[in-house]
Design a protein around this motif. Sequence first.
Motif, mmCIF file in Angstrom:
data_model
loop_
_atom_site.group_PDB
_atom_site.id
_atom_site.type_symbol
_atom_site.label_atom_id
_atom_site.label_comp_id
_atom_site.label_asym_id
_atom_site.label_seq_id
_atom_site.Cartn_x
_atom_site.Cartn_y
_atom_site.Cartn_z
ATOM 1 N N TRP A 1 26.432 -10.246 31.435
ATOM 2 C CA TRP A 1 26.877 -8.869 31.337
ATOM 3 C C TRP A 1 27.524 -8.458 32.645
ATOM 4 O O TRP A 1 27.270 -9.053 33.693
ATOM 5 N N LYS A 2 28.386 -7.469 32.559
ATOM 6 C CA LYS A 2 28.985 -6.911 33.769
ATOM 7 C C LYS A 2 29.255 -5.433 33.542
ATOM 8 O O LYS A 2 29.519 -4.992 32.419
ATOM 9 N N SER B 1 31.332 -11.279 22.043
ATOM 10 C CA SER B 1 31.439 -10.289 23.117
ATOM 11 C C SER B 1 31.539 -8.888 22.528
ATOM 12 O O SER B 1 32.049 -8.705 21.422
ATOM 13 N N PHE B 2 31.024 -7.936 23.284
ATOM 14 C CA PHE B 2 31.086 -6.537 22.881
ATOM 15 C C PHE B 2 30.859 -5.660 24.097
ATOM 16 O O PHE B 2 30.425 -6.133 25.141
ATOM 17 N N GLU B 3 31.171 -4.391 23.954
ATOM 18 C CA GLU B 3 30.973 -3.419 25.023
ATOM 19 C C GLU B 3 30.033 -2.327 24.545
ATOM 20 O O GLU B 3 29.997 -2.007 23.361
ATOM 21 N N TYR C 1 31.029 1.409 31.441
ATOM 22 C CA TYR C 1 30.593 0.656 30.272
ATOM 23 C C TYR C 1 29.992 -0.664 30.722
ATOM 24 O O TYR C 1 30.154 -1.083 31.864
ATOM 25 N N ALA D 1 30.008 -4.657 29.618
ATOM 26 C CA ALA D 1 30.599 -5.706 28.784
ATOM 27 C C ALA D 1 29.581 -6.836 28.681
ATOM 28 O O ALA D 1 29.024 -7.282 29.685
ATOM 29 N N VAL D 2 29.314 -7.289 27.466
ATOM 30 C CA VAL D 2 28.305 -8.320 27.215
ATOM 31 C C VAL D 2 28.985 -9.530 26.575
ATOM 32 O O VAL D 2 29.810 -9.381 25.673
ATOM 33 N N LEU D 3 28.619 -10.724 27.068
ATOM 34 C CA LEU D 3 29.082 -11.972 26.467
ATOM 35 C C LEU D 3 27.858 -12.795 26.102
ATOM 36 O O LEU D 3 27.016 -13.091 26.953
ATOM 37 N N GLY E 1 31.512 -2.217 34.072
ATOM 38 C CA GLY E 1 32.926 -1.929 34.252
ATOM 39 C C GLY E 1 33.187 -0.437 34.248
ATOM 40 O O GLY E 1 32.318 0.367 33.893
#
Length: 85
Positions: free
Chosen positions: A24-25, A60-62, A42, A44-46, A27
């Motif tokens: 995750w990061k 992936s999704f936010e 937000y 961001a998830v991978l 942003g």
Amino acid sequence: MEDCGEPHLDAKSKVTNQLVDFQWKLGMAVSSDSCRSLKYPYVAVLLKVMDHSGQVKNKSFEMTIPQFQNFYRQFKEIAAVIETV
């Protein structure tokens, strides 16, 4: 027995996918085509998920910050339950 609408797994249930990696990061959306200044944080998830055949797929999704906080709380609850098993 009361049905809560949640799925129930028993000893015969099979898990079909396995979580391989979670990244995750944080942003900040600063602008878009329709808005010059958003300042919208937000997460961001991978996810890397392996299916029953061994194939790994990326998902992936936010999420908004409140959505991520709820997601995190749910994972903590899951970990607490798993520790008791």
